[in-house]
Design an enzyme around this catalytic site. Structure first.
Site, PDB file in Angstrom:
ATOM      1  N   GLU A 498       0.832  -1.198   0.042  1.00  0.00           N
ATOM      2  CA  GLU A 498       0.087  -0.067  -0.099  1.00  0.00           C
ATOM      3  C   GLU A 498       0.908   1.466  -0.061  1.00  0.00           C
ATOM      4  OE1 GLU A 498      -3.399   0.165   2.669  1.00  0.00           O
ATOM      5  OE2 GLU A 498      -4.094  -1.887   2.059  1.00  0.00           O
TER       6      GLU A 498
HETATM    7  C1  LIG Z   1       3.317  -9.384   0.587  1.00  0.00           C
HETATM    8  C2  LIG Z   1       2.616  -8.382  -0.462  1.00  0.00           C
HETATM    9  C3  LIG Z   1       1.413  -8.273  -0.759  1.00  0.00           C
HETATM   10  C4  LIG Z   1       0.963  -7.387  -1.987  1.00  0.00           C
HETATM   11  N1  LIG Z   1      -0.382  -7.382  -2.038  1.00  0.00           N
HETATM   12  C5  LIG Z   1      -0.734  -6.544  -3.264  1.00  0.00           C
HETATM   13  C6  LIG Z   1      -2.246  -6.758  -3.966  1.00  0.00           C
HETATM   14  O1  LIG Z   1      -2.978  -7.468  -3.224  1.00  0.00           O
HETATM   15  N2  LIG Z   1      -2.467  -5.931  -5.012  1.00  0.00           N
HETATM   16  C7  LIG Z   1      -1.454  -5.339  -5.636  1.00  0.00           C
HETATM   17  O2  LIG Z   1      -1.740  -4.668  -6.542  1.00  0.00           O
HETATM   18  N3  LIG Z   1      -0.191  -5.135  -5.052  1.00  0.00           N
HETATM   19  C8  LIG Z   1       0.068  -5.845  -4.193  1.00  0.00           C
HETATM   20  N4  LIG Z   1       1.583  -5.689  -3.496  1.00  0.00           N
HETATM   21  C9  LIG Z   1       2.506  -4.994  -4.116  1.00  0.00           C
HETATM   22  C10 LIG Z   1       2.715  -3.655  -3.366  1.00  0.00           C
HETATM   23  O3  LIG Z   1       1.820  -2.684  -3.400  1.00  0.00           O
HETATM   24  C11 LIG Z   1       4.269  -3.034  -4.206  1.00  0.00           C
HETATM   25  O4  LIG Z   1       5.150  -4.307  -3.542  1.00  0.00           O
HETATM   26  C12 LIG Z   1       4.587  -2.011  -3.672  1.00  0.00           C
HETATM   27  O5  LIG Z   1       3.904  -1.184  -4.203  1.00  0.00           O
HETATM   28  C13 LIG Z   1       6.034  -1.649  -4.083  1.00  0.00           C
HETATM   29  O6  LIG Z   1       6.367  -2.096  -5.187  1.00  0.00           O
HETATM   30  P1  LIG Z   1       7.876  -2.915  -5.498  1.00  0.00           P
HETATM   31  O7  LIG Z   1       7.649  -3.973  -4.496  1.00  0.00           O
HETATM   32  O8  LIG Z   1       7.893  -3.492  -6.569  1.00  0.00           O
HETATM   33  O9  LIG Z   1       9.071  -1.860  -4.944  1.00  0.00           O
HETATM   34  P2  LIG Z   1       9.840  -1.102  -5.922  1.00  0.00           P
HETATM   35  O10 LIG Z   1       8.774  -0.150  -6.355  1.00  0.00           O
HETATM   36  O11 LIG Z   1      10.567  -1.703  -6.673  1.00  0.00           O
HETATM   37  O12 LIG Z   1      10.291   0.020  -4.853  1.00  0.00           O
HETATM   38  C14 LIG Z   1      11.700  -0.408  -4.222  1.00  0.00           C
HETATM   39  C15 LIG Z   1      11.844   0.690  -3.152  1.00  0.00           C
HETATM   40  O13 LIG Z   1      12.191   1.817  -3.859  1.00  0.00           O
HETATM   41  C16 LIG Z   1      11.595   3.057  -3.275  1.00  0.00           C
HETATM   42  N5  LIG Z   1      11.077   3.918  -4.242  1.00  0.00           N
HETATM   43  C17 LIG Z   1      10.272   3.766  -5.526  1.00  0.00           C
HETATM   44  N6  LIG Z   1      10.219   4.979  -5.889  1.00  0.00           N
HETATM   45  C18 LIG Z   1      10.708   5.844  -5.009  1.00  0.00           C
HETATM   46  C19 LIG Z   1      10.649   7.332  -5.041  1.00  0.00           C
HETATM   47  N7  LIG Z   1      10.131   8.058  -5.960  1.00  0.00           N
HETATM   48  N8  LIG Z   1      11.175   7.923  -3.964  1.00  0.00           N
HETATM   49  C20 LIG Z   1      11.808   7.310  -2.842  1.00  0.00           C
HETATM   50  N9  LIG Z   1      11.635   5.885  -2.720  1.00  0.00           N
HETATM   51  C21 LIG Z   1      11.304   5.318  -3.647  1.00  0.00           C
HETATM   52  C22 LIG Z   1      10.173   2.028  -2.720  1.00  0.00           C
HETATM   53  O14 LIG Z   1       9.844   2.913  -1.326  1.00  0.00           O
HETATM   54  C23 LIG Z   1      11.163   0.842  -2.324  1.00  0.00           C
HETATM   55  O15 LIG Z   1      11.625   0.860  -0.958  1.00  0.00           O
HETATM   56  C24 LIG Z   1       1.741  -6.537  -2.367  1.00  0.00           C
HETATM   57  C25 LIG Z   1       3.255  -6.614  -2.228  1.00  0.00           C
HETATM   58  C26 LIG Z   1       3.555  -7.638  -1.334  1.00  0.00           C
HETATM   59  C27 LIG Z   1       5.174  -7.838  -1.018  1.00  0.00           C
END
Ligand SMILES: Cc1cc2nc3c(=O)[nH]c(=O)nc-3n(C[C@H](O)[C@H](O)[C@H](O)COP(=O)(O)OP(=O)(O)OC[C@H]3O[C@@H](n4cnc5c(N)ncnc54)[C@H](O)[C@@H]3O)c2cc1C
Length: 820
Positions: A498
């Site tokens: 989220e």
């Molecule tokens: C267990 C689990 C359940 C989930 N459930 C759902 C679901 O039901 N439906 C759904 O659609 N998604 C779901 N998600 C997805 C979740 O919302 C994403 O994992 C989340 O949005 C982060 O994306 P990412 O993991 O690809 O990290 P990335 O986007 O690759 O980010 C990596 C890091 O970079 C940081 N970052 C990225 N951009 C910036 C910025 N501009 N400034 C500073 N920092 C930044 C992030 O904070 C993070 O620390 C789930 C994820 C997990 C792990």
């Protein structure tokens, strides 16, 4: 000398006008009155009047001001304002401004805060918590769920469906429970004390997903079809937004729907061909309907002129031929249902769009609008609930576990952790209560939702880390006896979902907060974007001069508060909390002033200077958290016994506020400006320190001793003292250990020997022999010994039991026999 006196009077008049935020014309009259008095006294001459009129007239004659001041400013403003993408615009437009706006005003209205009624449960909601929720907690055997089965047992799934756990947000007319946001929060808090898998499984369908989207945007037909099925648990929903290439930058999803004609149930209809690759989707492996976000394209113009319609949300049945669903991810040993969803060229009718074809392209707006509510509830409540249970368990454990002949909770080093755990538990519950009450009053506070999500999940991670340290090896060795290790393992999940926390802190809280909560910034933006030039100038002029007055006022107020330590700022109570109200007003004024300076100096560049933006967001956040603590203290009847918790939470929040201001000034792009600003807001350095050792000690005592404050800390958690509930059994053990200590002392005294505080069953026998214990007292000692051992013991396993793939045993056997 006389002229200097009148100059000081003019400056004082301007200062007073700024402090009280008087209107420009009234401030002008005030200065004119001072000058007139000076003229009568023969001390103010013509030159002063000419200077005054030269400044005052253009400012007060609206046509002159607009033409010669506002119009050129508007021109420059339009040039320097950064481009805003559609998704950014929709995020900013979503939701409402609530107490965050009061903070940003620099003058929070305390009457308004305390006029908000305390959050309460209805009789029906209370009965649900005492009945089905308690029973669900009882049925959730964490070890079986996490280790043996990697899922909830079928009877628990059925129980959750039968009792409408997945329908807390669904309206009664569709068969749902239609609980208040506060009640949803209490349910999740209680469940989270019993395990993350249970709390997440219930939390997700009640958060952002098909249920919420359908109720807000669905067509009547969609509502009539899906909502009753969701309410009964006949349908299990999931919502798929995230793709491998688009995580945090969810607006960049490459998943598409192409508008085209196709065959659906034997007939040709207008529909779309969906191609998508989603991952991390919670509940997907067991879902029967998939909420899907994708970008809708209409290359043949079948819907109109627009070719790229934008993000769109649709509902897809999971049994649709070609939909690849059912496989699972394995999130950090916390095996709630989560997995990928994929599809290629799947044809579905346009009616599958949530809200029907007219909602094509409205997906992002729908998501961000609903997020402002859901994000206030699920993760903050799970974090607060987990923390409350951990606080009680850690206090009990620290009192029961002895080393160096003392309960470890009496060691000063451990008290530091217990202080942090207890203070944060009090604060987190305060925040969930106040915020969910706001939702129940109809607010959709998007900025506050980001604050709650970030800070409560971070605090939960801190608390669980501290609790692990206090538990030592007991927290590390997994098994049925470990009630804390899974919480530690799972903490990063809440941090990531989220809106991942780094992004939320650095980009979202202040990025949206400055736009939404600032009284003038959005007005200026909208005015600048207005195509009607005359109206644009009118609106821009009003916003610009309001803004200038606001900034000057905040500068004057900041300096005055710094000089006086905010001792003359407003406060609704004159007790121990008075200084906290005054400090919040001081730092709220600083926030408003520093935000304006930062935006003025950096303009659009501030968006890229994430760490500065993060610190401004921290100021806003900690002031919100601190306000919630004061509100809780008042709502609970100003319980003096809770003051150590209140002091801890307030001092920590205000200390963190000052750290944020300090670091912001240190890192200001212009060093000299940073120093000049420091002279205005913090000329004498910081006022607050970290909570003292004495406070930590007092909170450590509260956590380790049954008392009303401790009960209030753990209120609503699953603490029933029965087999299978480690939290309840620990509470019983704590009571019995405390009750057995005086008996043990009696035996030691009679035996004239300091026996070790262990083998209490033997101490009991000795007491009986010496005739100093009754049979009942001896029984208590024996029971306490059994409970003590259960509390400190950990599990062990046969090596084979720990192997996930037991077929490897056969392979290994074959290999070794071949080698032999
Ligand atoms: C267990 C689990 C359940 C989930 N459930 C759902 C679901 O039901 N439906 C759904 O659609 N998604 C779901 N998600 C997805 C979740 O919302 C994403 O994992 C989340 O949005 C982060 O994306 P990412 O993991 O690809 O990290 P990335 O986007 O690759 O980010 C990596 C890091 O970079 C940081 N970052 C990225 N951009 C910036 C910025 N501009 N400034 C500073 N920092 C930044 C992030 O904070 C993070 O620390 C789930 C994820 C997990 C792990």
């Amino acid at each position: 000398m006389q002229s200097l006196f009148w100059l000081v009077l003019v400056i004082a008049a301007l200062g007073a006008a700024s402090y009280w935020r008087l209107k420009l014309n009234i401030a002008t009259l005030l200065v004119a009155a001072v000058l007139a008095a000076g003229s009568i006294a023969g001390q103010v001459g013509q030159l002063s009047w000419i200077l005054f009129l030269l400044i005052a007239l253009p400012l007060n004659i609206s046509t002159v001001r607009k033409q010669y001041i506002s119009a050129p400013f508007l021109k420059i403003y339009r040039k320097i304002m950064p481009e805003m993408s559609r998704t950014e615009q929709e995020a900013i437009d979503a939701g409402t401004v609530w107490w965050d706006g009061e903070i940003f005003s620099g003058k929070p209205d305390w009457q308004k805060l305390h006029a908000i009624p305390a959050a309460r449960l209805s009789a029906e909601e209370q009965a649900f918590l005492d009945g089905p929720v308690e029973e669900a907690c009882r049925m959730a055997d964490e070890w079986e769920i996490n280790h043996k089965r990697a899922d909830l047992p079928p009877e628990l799934w059925q129980f959750l469906k039968d009792n409408k756990f997945f329908a807390m947000i669904i309206k009664k007319e569709y068969g749902g429970l239609q609980f208040s946001a506060y009640a949803q929060s209490r349910v999740l808090q209680k469940l989270s004390g019993s395990g993350i898998v249970l709390a997440s499984t219930v939390g997700v369908p009640n958060s952002l997903g098909p249920g919420e989207l359908l109720q807000h945007y669905g067509t009547q037909e969609q509502k009539d079809h899906y909502l009753p099925r969701l309410a009964k648990g006949e349908d299990i929903p999931c919502f798929a937004l995230t793709s491998p290439e688009a995580g945090s930058d969810a607006g960049a999803i490459p998943d598409v729907g192409i508008v085209c004609k196709g065959i659906w149930q034997g007939e040709e209809v207008l529909g779309m061909k969906l191609t998508f690759n989603k991952r991390y989707i919670t509940l997907a492996p067991v879902a029967t309907i998939v909420g899907l976000a994708f970008k809708l394209q209409d290359p043949e113009g079948l819907l109109g002129k627009e070719k790229d319609l934008g993000i769109t949300c649709a509902l897809i049945p999971s049994d649709l031929e070609g939909l690849d669903i059912g496989r699972r991810h394995f999130p950090l040993n916390i095996p709630f249902q989560n997995g990928p969803v994929r599809g290629k060229d799947l044809f579905v009718p346009l009616d599958f769009i949530i809200g029907g074809p007219k909602m094509a392209g409205q997906g992002w707006r729908m998501l961000v609008e609903c997020l402002s509510v859901g994000r206030c509830i699920t993760l903050p409540s799970n974090s607060a609930g987990g923390t409350k249970s951990v606080a009680l368990a850690t206090g009990a454990y620290a009192r029961i576990r002895r080393q160096f002949k003392l309960p470890v909770g009496k060691m000063e080093g451990v008290e530091e952790m217990l202080g942090r755990i207890g203070g944060n538990a009090y604060l987190m519950d305060a925040v969930t209560s106040m915020t969910t009450k706001a939702l129940d009053m109809g607010e959709k506070p998007s900025v506050i939702s980001a604050i709650c999500k970030y800070h409560l999940t971070e605090k939960m991670r801190q608390v669980v880390n501290d609790a692990m340290d206090v538990h030592g090896g007991k927290g590390i060795i997994l098994g049925p006896n470990n009630y804390i290790g899974r919480g530690y393992q799972g903490a990063p999940i809440a941090i990531t979902v989220e809106g991942a926390n780094i992004l939320t802190r650095n980009m979202m809280i202040f990025g949206q907060g400055a736009m939404r909560c600032h009284p003038y910034v959005l007005k200026e933006l909208y005015a600048a974007a207005n195509d009607d030039q005359q109206q644009a100038l009118e609106e821009f002029d009003e916003a610009l001069f309001g803004h200038i007055g606001f900034t000057i006022s905040n500068k004057v107020r900041s300096f005055w508060f710094a000089l006086t330590g905010a001792r003359l700022a407003s406060a609704p109570f004159s007790d121990e909390t008075k200084g906290y109200y005054q400090s919040i007003e001081r730092y709220a004024t600083n926030l408003a002033f520093l935000s304006d300076v930062a935006m003025g100096v950096l303009g659009g560049e501030l968006k890229r200077r994430e760490r500065l933006s993060a610190r401004l967001g921290d100021i806003l956040s900690y002031l919100y958290l601190a306000t919630a603590v004061l509100k809780r203290y008042d709502d609970e009847g100003r319980q003096k016994a809770d003051l150590p918790l209140v002091h801890w939470a307030m001092q920590d929040s205000l200390y963190q506020t000052e750290v944020a201001i300090d670091e912001l000034l240190d890192n200001f792009p212009s060093k000299w400006l940073g120093k000049a600003l420091r002279l205005v807001v913090m000329p004498f350095g910081k006022k607050y320190a970290r909570p003292s050792d004495k406070l930590d000690h007092q909170i450590a005592q509260i956590l380790q001793t049954p008392c009303d404050s401790r009960d209030r800390l753990g209120k609503g958690q699953f603490l029933s003292r029965e087999e299978g509930n480690p939290a309840g059994l620990l509470e019983q053990a704590l009571d019995d250990i405390l009750a057995s200590e005086p008996l043990y002392d009696k035996v030691c005294k009679a035996a004239k020997e300091r026996l070790p505080f262990m083998q209490l069953d033997k101490v009991a026998e000795r007491g009986l022999e010496l005739g100093v214990l009754t049979e009942q007292e001896a029984e208590l000692l024996k029971r306490a010994e059994a409970e003590r051992l259960r509390t400190i013991n950990v599990d062990d396993f046969d090596s084979v039991e720990l192997m996930a793939d037991k077929s490897l045993l056969q392979t290994d056997k074959k290999k070794s026999s071949r080698a032999a």
